[in-house]
Design a protein around this motif. Structure first.
Motif, PDB file in Angstrom:
ATOM      1  N   ALA A   1      -6.659   4.316  -1.987  1.00  0.00           N
ATOM      2  CA  ALA A   1      -5.670   3.345  -2.469  1.00  0.00           C
ATOM      3  C   ALA A   1      -4.631   4.035  -3.354  1.00  0.00           C
TER       4      ALA A   1
ATOM      5  N   TYR B   1      -9.762  -4.579   2.860  1.00  0.00           N
ATOM      6  CA  TYR B   1      -8.808  -3.482   2.867  1.00  0.00           C
ATOM      7  C   TYR B   1      -8.293  -3.216   4.271  1.00  0.00           C
TER       8      TYR B   1
ATOM      9  N   GLY C   1      -2.057   5.666  -1.490  1.00  0.00           N
ATOM     10  CA  GLY C   1      -1.234   4.770  -0.697  1.00  0.00           C
ATOM     11  C   GLY C   1      -1.622   4.685   0.763  1.00  0.00           C
TER      12      GLY C   1
ATOM     13  N   THR D   1      -4.826  -0.457   1.323  1.00  0.00           N
ATOM     14  CA  THR D   1      -4.413  -1.461   0.358  1.00  0.00           C
ATOM     15  C   THR D   1      -5.235  -2.719   0.555  1.00  0.00           C
ATOM     16  N   GLU D   2      -5.264  -3.543  -0.469  1.00  0.00           N
ATOM     17  CA  GLU D   2      -5.941  -4.832  -0.372  1.00  0.00           C
ATOM     18  C   GLU D   2      -5.123  -5.727   0.546  1.00  0.00           C
TER      19      GLU D   2
ATOM     20  N   THR E   1      -2.062   1.261   5.396  1.00  0.00           N
ATOM     21  CA  THR E   1      -0.693   1.003   4.973  1.00  0.00           C
ATOM     22  C   THR E   1       0.313   1.652   5.930  1.00  0.00           C
TER      23      THR E   1
END
Length: 181
Positions: A128, A145, A131, A134-135, A148
């Motif tokens: 996370a 999750y 990057g 992400t949630e 990204t």
């Protein structure tokens, strides 16, 4: 806007963006029809990809957004200049965790832990922080999750559909949660 001026304006914007940009956003900024921007983006992409004149950069579409990237042809040179010594590589544990998230998203930390057979809390925090994940939601009080756009960019993928076939070798989430028994 003349075609050469539009192409130059698009190039200038793409040189300064931090993240891929949608064609519609370019069209709005340049006050031209989106279709004209899309046509220009395709023309620029094809021009940059000319094998008779290899360039150090390429125009790629990632998740329906556009950005200029360094050319894959020169990845070794870029890696030697930028990456070596300046950013740590992902550990084997992080790569395995990232693969589970990529192929089974949305997924909870508990589900990833069950697939891997170890606690992944710190690895998920690392991914996370970089990057890459992400949630993306919540189920029964547990955060879910997903990957990204940064993950897609680093993997050189336009979308998750381009991931190589691997999912059949991973257990179903229903089996992990005990629902498949």
């Amino acid at each position: 806007m003349a075609d050469t001026h539009l192409a130059g304006a698009i190039e200038a914007i793409l040189m300064v963006v931090d993240e891929p940009v949608a064609a519609a956003d370019l069209a709005t900024a340049l006050d031209v029809p989106t279709e004209q921007v899309i046509d220009t983006l395709h023309a620029l992409r094809d021009e940059y990809a000319n094998p008779d004149r290899p360039r150090g950069f390429e125009l790629r579409e990632v998740d329906e957004r556009w950005r200029i990237y360094s050319s894959r042809l020169y990845a070794d040179a870029v890696g030697a200049f930028v990456v070596d010594g300046q950013s740590a590589r992902l550990s084997q544990a992080a790569l395995e965790t990232l693969a589970v998230v990529a192929y089974r998203q949305p997924v909870t930390r508990g589900q990833v832990s069950q697939v891997r057979g170890v606690n992944v809390d710190s690895v998920m925090k690392t991914l996370a922080a970089r990057g890459l994940v992400t949630e993306v939601g919540e189920v029964a009080g547990a955060l879910q999750y997903g990957t990204t756009t940064e993950f897609l960019e680093r993997m050189g993928l336009g979308s998750l559909d381009e991931l190589p076939e691997l999912a059949p070798y991973l257990p179903d989430l229903a089996d992990i949660d005990g629902e498949g028994r």
